[in-house]
Design an enzyme around this catalytic site. Structure first.
Site, PDB file in Angstrom:
ATOM      1  N   ASN A 189      51.334  49.213  35.661  1.00 18.67           N
ATOM      2  CA  ASN A 189      50.049  49.873  35.446  1.00 18.67           C
ATOM      3  C   ASN A 189      49.502  50.209  36.827  1.00 18.67           C
ATOM      4  O   ASN A 189      48.978  49.333  37.517  1.00 18.67           O
ATOM      5  CB  ASN A 189      49.095  48.948  34.678  1.00 18.67           C
ATOM      6  CG  ASN A 189      47.712  49.565  34.526  1.00 18.67           C
ATOM      7  OD1 ASN A 189      47.501  50.724  34.874  1.00 18.67           O
ATOM      8  ND2 ASN A 189      46.776  48.795  34.007  1.00 18.67           N
ATOM      9  N   LYS A 203      47.005  51.871  37.510  1.00 17.61           N
ATOM     10  CA  LYS A 203      45.536  52.009  37.498  1.00 17.61           C
ATOM     11  C   LYS A 203      45.158  53.290  38.253  1.00 17.61           C
ATOM     12  O   LYS A 203      45.936  54.252  38.238  1.00 17.61           O
ATOM     13  CB  LYS A 203      44.867  50.743  38.057  1.00 17.61           C
ATOM     14  CG  LYS A 203      45.396  49.487  37.358  1.00 17.61           C
ATOM     15  CD  LYS A 203      44.582  48.253  37.596  1.00 17.61           C
ATOM     16  CE  LYS A 203      45.208  47.085  36.836  1.00 17.61           C
ATOM     17  NZ  LYS A 203      44.420  45.858  36.938  1.00 17.61           N
ATOM     18  N   HIS A 263      42.728  48.137  27.646  1.00 16.66           N
ATOM     19  CA  HIS A 263      42.773  47.356  28.892  1.00 16.66           C
ATOM     20  C   HIS A 263      41.382  46.769  29.153  1.00 16.66           C
ATOM     21  O   HIS A 263      40.370  47.407  28.876  1.00 16.66           O
ATOM     22  CB  HIS A 263      43.219  48.234  30.064  1.00 16.66           C
ATOM     23  CG  HIS A 263      43.556  47.414  31.272  1.00 16.66           C
ATOM     24  ND1 HIS A 263      42.585  46.914  32.117  1.00 16.66           N
ATOM     25  CD2 HIS A 263      44.737  46.954  31.753  1.00 16.66           C
ATOM     26  CE1 HIS A 263      43.168  46.194  33.066  1.00 16.66           C
ATOM     27  NE2 HIS A 263      44.475  46.201  32.865  1.00 16.66           N
ATOM     28  N   GLU A 275      39.709  46.528  31.710  1.00 14.81           N
ATOM     29  CA  GLU A 275      38.835  47.344  32.568  1.00 14.81           C
ATOM     30  C   GLU A 275      38.151  48.431  31.747  1.00 14.81           C
ATOM     31  O   GLU A 275      37.030  48.842  32.051  1.00 14.81           O
ATOM     32  CB  GLU A 275      39.657  47.924  33.736  1.00 14.81           C
ATOM     33  CG  GLU A 275      39.998  46.829  34.743  1.00 14.81           C
ATOM     34  CD  GLU A 275      41.314  47.004  35.484  1.00 14.81           C
ATOM     35  OE1 GLU A 275      41.874  48.112  35.479  1.00 14.81           O
ATOM     36  OE2 GLU A 275      41.786  45.999  36.054  1.00 14.81           O
ATOM     37  N   GLU A 319      46.479  39.680  28.645  1.00 16.59           N
ATOM     38  CA  GLU A 319      45.993  39.764  30.021  1.00 16.59           C
ATOM     39  C   GLU A 319      44.684  38.980  30.148  1.00 16.59           C
ATOM     40  O   GLU A 319      43.608  39.531  29.863  1.00 16.59           O
ATOM     41  CB  GLU A 319      45.736  41.231  30.402  1.00 16.59           C
ATOM     42  CG  GLU A 319      46.987  42.087  30.401  1.00 16.59           C
ATOM     43  CD  GLU A 319      46.877  43.238  31.397  1.00 16.59           C
ATOM     44  OE1 GLU A 319      47.802  43.374  32.209  1.00 16.59           O
ATOM     45  OE2 GLU A 319      45.881  43.974  31.383  1.00 16.59           O
ATOM     46  N   GLY A 347      44.083  41.005  39.006  1.00 22.60           N
ATOM     47  CA  GLY A 347      43.721  41.421  40.351  1.00 22.60           C
ATOM     48  C   GLY A 347      43.117  40.307  41.197  1.00 22.60           C
ATOM     49  O   GLY A 347      42.579  40.557  42.268  1.00 22.60           O
ATOM     50  N   SER A 394      48.102  39.280  37.656  1.00 22.69           N
ATOM     51  CA  SER A 394      48.668  38.779  38.909  1.00 22.69           C
ATOM     52  C   SER A 394      50.134  38.372  38.781  1.00 22.69           C
ATOM     53  O   SER A 394      50.583  37.436  39.446  1.00 22.69           O
ATOM     54  CB  SER A 394      47.818  37.640  39.480  1.00 22.69           C
ATOM     55  OG  SER A 394      46.501  38.106  39.751  1.00 22.69           O
TER      56      SER A 394
HETATM   57  P1  13P Z   1      47.242  42.768  38.437  1.00 20.43           P
HETATM   58  O1  13P Z   1      48.744  42.622  38.296  1.00 20.43           O
HETATM   59  O2  13P Z   1      46.839  43.566  39.638  1.00 20.43           O
HETATM   60  O3  13P Z   1      46.554  41.455  38.313  1.00 20.43           O
HETATM   61  O4  13P Z   1      46.768  43.649  37.185  1.00 20.43           O
HETATM   62  C1  13P Z   1      47.174  43.268  35.933  1.00 20.43           C
HETATM   63  C2  13P Z   1      46.784  44.335  34.989  1.00 20.43           C
HETATM   64  O5  13P Z   1      45.614  44.558  34.739  1.00 20.43           O
HETATM   65  C3  13P Z   1      47.864  45.138  34.393  1.00 20.43           C
HETATM   66  O6  13P Z   1      47.366  45.944  33.369  1.00 20.43           O
END
Ligand code: 13P
Length: 252
Positions: A8, A10, A98, A100, A169, A175, A213
């Site tokens: 991802n 992002k 997601h 976010e 997640e 992150g 992560s």
């Molecule tokens: P990170 O791997 O940066 O923690 O992000 C995970 C994520 O949100 C994947 O969709």
């Protein structure tokens, strides 16, 4: 079950950066990886990906994915991208729900379920994200939250539920460099597996992947858990060397 490692990216991409990253991935990936690999990239770069893959045959086995999809099929929805549009570019996956998007765009369980429905209607596999916040975990509400999020998608999608991918997640692990322990992640995956099994006789083929992560150092331990069928990788997917080592861990 064949593992799935999905990147991802992002909101991290540029024409030049994508070219460099895809070239580096092409140099390090088997043309027929022993597991499923997908890149969920920002929508404006779908055409660039298609063009680059035609020049980089090593990426032929890498599937294309989007990071979101509209809950509507078409029409006056300014700024939205429909599942049919994603299909035009050969997208095989679309992330929905997601954290976010739930957090910053107010996406509800019902909206996420409608997005999954739109993806499925176009033959695109929705990667349905579920996960608890730190406050919810501390309050002992993890199971209740992830089950509620998944239940909405199961309810709206009925017998198609065996065609989805679920991504667990934990919001506090995204992150942050904090990863759920393999045992804690496994426990939640087992809950989700049981929920899917109760909903559909074919649910045993649903991949339940972990995100939060995941990196080159912890991937193998997470992927060794019986109900962790892959990973949804954010930050570590932006560095070819890290992403390739996660893919190697999953394809081993
Ligand atoms: P990170 O791997 O940066 O923690 O992000 C995970 C994520 O949100 C994947 O969709």
């Amino acid at each position: 079950m064949t593992a799935l490692i999905a990147a991802n990216w992002k909101m991290n991409a540029s024409l030049a950066g994508n070219e460099a990253l895809l070239s580096a991935l092409a140099a390090g990936i088997a043309s027929k990886p022993a597991c499923d690999v997908a890149l969920c990239i920002p929508a404006p770069y779908l055409a660039q990906f298609v063009a680059l893959v035609s020049q980089l045959p090593a990426l032929a086995g890498v599937a294309l994915g989007a990071q979101d999809v509209s809950s509507q099929p078409s029409g006056a929805f300014t700024g939205e991208v429909s599942a049919a549009m994603l299909k035009d570019f050969g997208c095989r996956y679309a992330i929905v729900g997601h954290s976010e998007r739930r957090q910053y765009h107010g996406e509800t369980d019902a909206l996420v379920a409608a997005k999954a429905q739109q993806a499925l209607a176009q033959g695109i596999t929705p990667i349905v994200c579920v996960g608890e916040t730190l406050a919810e975990r501390d309050a002992g509400r993890t199971t209740e939250v992830v089950k509620r999020q998944l239940a909405a998608v199961i309810q709206a999608n009925g017998h198609c539920i065996s065609e989805i991918v679920v991504a667990y997640e934990p919001v506090w692990a995204i992150g942050t460099g904090k990863t759920a322990s393999p045992q804690d992640a496994q426990a939640v995956h087992a809950v989700l597996r049981a929920q899917l099994a109760a909903a559909s006789a074919n649910a045993s083929r649903v991949k339940i992947i972990y995100g939060g992560s995941m990196n080159a150092a912890n991937a193998a331990m997470l992927l060794a858990q019986p109900d962790i069928d892959g990973g949804l990788v954010g930050g570590a997917s932006l560095k070819a060397i890290d992403f390739l080592s996660i893919v190697s861990a999953a394809c081993a």
